[in-house]
Write a protein that holds these residues in place. Structure first.
Motif, PDB file in Angstrom:
ATOM      1  N   HIS A 140       0.846  -1.179   0.000  1.00 40.60           N
ATOM      2  CA  HIS A 140       0.000   0.000   0.000  1.00 40.60           C
ATOM      3  C   HIS A 140       0.891   1.242   0.000  1.00 40.60           C
ATOM      4  O   HIS A 140       1.924   1.256   0.631  1.00 40.60           O
ATOM      5  CB  HIS A 140      -0.860  -0.033   1.266  1.00 40.60           C
ATOM      6  N   SER A 141       0.509   2.282  -0.724  1.00 44.97           N
ATOM      7  CA  SER A 141       1.324   3.497  -0.713  1.00 44.97           C
ATOM      8  C   SER A 141       0.446   4.719  -0.895  1.00 44.97           C
ATOM      9  O   SER A 141      -0.691   4.629  -1.366  1.00 44.97           O
ATOM     10  CB  SER A 141       2.363   3.447  -1.826  1.00 44.97           C
ATOM     11  N   ARG A 184      -0.474   5.208  -4.494  1.00 46.31           N
ATOM     12  CA  ARG A 184      -1.569   4.352  -4.972  1.00 46.31           C
ATOM     13  C   ARG A 184      -2.927   4.943  -4.596  1.00 46.31           C
ATOM     14  O   ARG A 184      -3.857   4.960  -5.393  1.00 46.31           O
ATOM     15  CB  ARG A 184      -1.378   2.953  -4.366  1.00 46.31           C
ATOM     16  N   GLU A 185      -2.984   5.468  -3.373  1.00 48.05           N
ATOM     17  CA  GLU A 185      -4.232   6.098  -2.908  1.00 48.05           C
ATOM     18  C   GLU A 185      -4.566   7.330  -3.743  1.00 48.05           C
ATOM     19  O   GLU A 185      -5.705   7.522  -4.165  1.00 48.05           O
ATOM     20  CB  GLU A 185      -4.049   6.552  -1.464  1.00 48.05           C
ATOM     21  N   ASP A 232      -5.811   6.262  -7.113  1.00 54.85           N
ATOM     22  CA  ASP A 232      -7.184   5.745  -6.951  1.00 54.85           C
ATOM     23  C   ASP A 232      -8.183   6.892  -7.000  1.00 54.85           C
ATOM     24  O   ASP A 232      -9.173   6.846  -7.724  1.00 54.85           O
ATOM     25  CB  ASP A 232      -7.344   5.078  -5.578  1.00 54.85           C
TER      26      ASP A 232
END
Ligand SMILES: Nc1ncnc2c1ncn2[C@@H]1O[C@H](COP(=O)(O)OP(=O)(O)O)[C@@H](O)[C@H]1O
Ligand SMILES: [Mg+2]
Length: 284
Positions: free
Chosen positions: A197-198, A201-202, A205
């Motif tokens: 998770h990073s 990435r958020e 998204d």
């Protein structure tokens, strides 16, 4: 022959496109095609990237492996078109359209045709996009890739304006509606997703979700960053071939996940003929 007769076939044309190189278009095209073959569908491939011809090279390796190893791996009906040359734009477009329609006519018996395109707006690529029932756009997990779709404000991460490729896809969709054809289903997928998770990435998204609403594409399950998606190139294989070519070895957990990612993507595209699905289910 003409645009509507090529379109009226029940066959689905899936164009894999993004005006940027290295986002995973050829990898996605090949893996989807092989997954569909293993499900028993009639699959065609059309390579419009005459310069790199990655998909064609992959499939040539596959054919060679099939012969040399004596393995009955399934092959698609594969065609490749060379980029027309010349200075007259209208003549280039006409010859691109003719070549694509002739290729699609040869692939008329297929259930699905996967069309690979180059990472730039060549004539073949632009015209090829017009024939898509489904457009799949892979983007790498990077703000650099999102930049091809839209300009993003670096401070508040808001969308400033959609970029050229988005406008082009939007225009294809509009043209289909004007021509009385079913709407273009534009699907954006993330490729090479990291397994941790990073913040990046958020961020991506959130930006893609906003963009999807604003520009009119949908998001489908993407592909992780996995060695198995590239290491079988020389034999033209994918993870879905492994049970066939090496029946004694069971798939590792990572290989199974890779196979599931491709299968989930194929399902999400809604291009698999329902009658084939029913047959496959009743045979199990
Ligand atoms: N999910 C993935 N995991 C690992 N490597 C990948 C993945 N997708 C693509 N690659 C690698 O990234 C590079 C670019 O992929 P490619 O499919 O050739 O992109 P494009 O056709 O958009 O130019 C290739 O080296 C390919 O093997
Ligand atoms: Mg490519």
């Amino acid at each position: 022959m003409g645009f509507s007769s090529v379109q009226s076939s029940r066959r689905k044309v899936v164009v894999i496109g993004n005006e940027k190189g290295g986002t995973g278009k050829s990898t996605t095209a090949l893996h989807l095609a092989v997954a569909a073959l293993h499900q028993g569908h009639q699959v065609g491939t059309l390579d419009l990237d005459s310069r790199q011809a990655t998909l064609s090279r992959y499939l040539t390796n596959r054919e060679r492996y099939r012969t040399s190893a004596g393995q009955p791996i399934p092959l698609p009906h594969s065609l490749r078109i060379d980029e027309p040359e010349g200075a007259d734009v209208a003549a280039l477009e006409t010859s691109a359209r003719r070549a694509i329609e002739a290729a699609l006519a040869k692939l008329a018996a297929c259930d699905i045709v996967f069309v690979d395109t180059p990472g730039s707006a060549t004539t073949l690529s632009r015209i090829g996009h017009e024939y898509a029932n489904v457009l799949v756009t892979p983007v790498n997990d990077s703000l650099l890739d999102i930049d091809v779709l839209a300009e993003i404000d670096p401070i508040n991460r808001k969308i400033i304006a959609p970029c050229h490729y988005c406008q082009m896809a939007w225009e294809y969709g509009n043209q289909r509606i004007i021509d009385g054809l079913p709407p273009l289903d534009w699907v954006v997928i993330r490729n090479r997703l990291p397994h941790i998770h990073s913040r990046n990435r958020e961020d991506i998204d959130q930006i893609l979700t906003k963009l999807a609403n604003r520009i009119g594409f949908r998001l489908a399950p993407g592909l992780g960053e996995r060695v198995i998606f590239r290491e079988l190139f020389l034999n033209g294989l994918t993870v879905h071939d492994l049970p066939l070519v090496d029946a004694d070895r069971s798939l590792s957990a990572t290989q199974q996940s890779a196979g599931s990612e491709i299968a989930a993507l194929l399902e999400a595209l809604n291009v698999v003929p329902q009658e084939n699905l029913a047959l496959a289910t009743s045979a199990n």
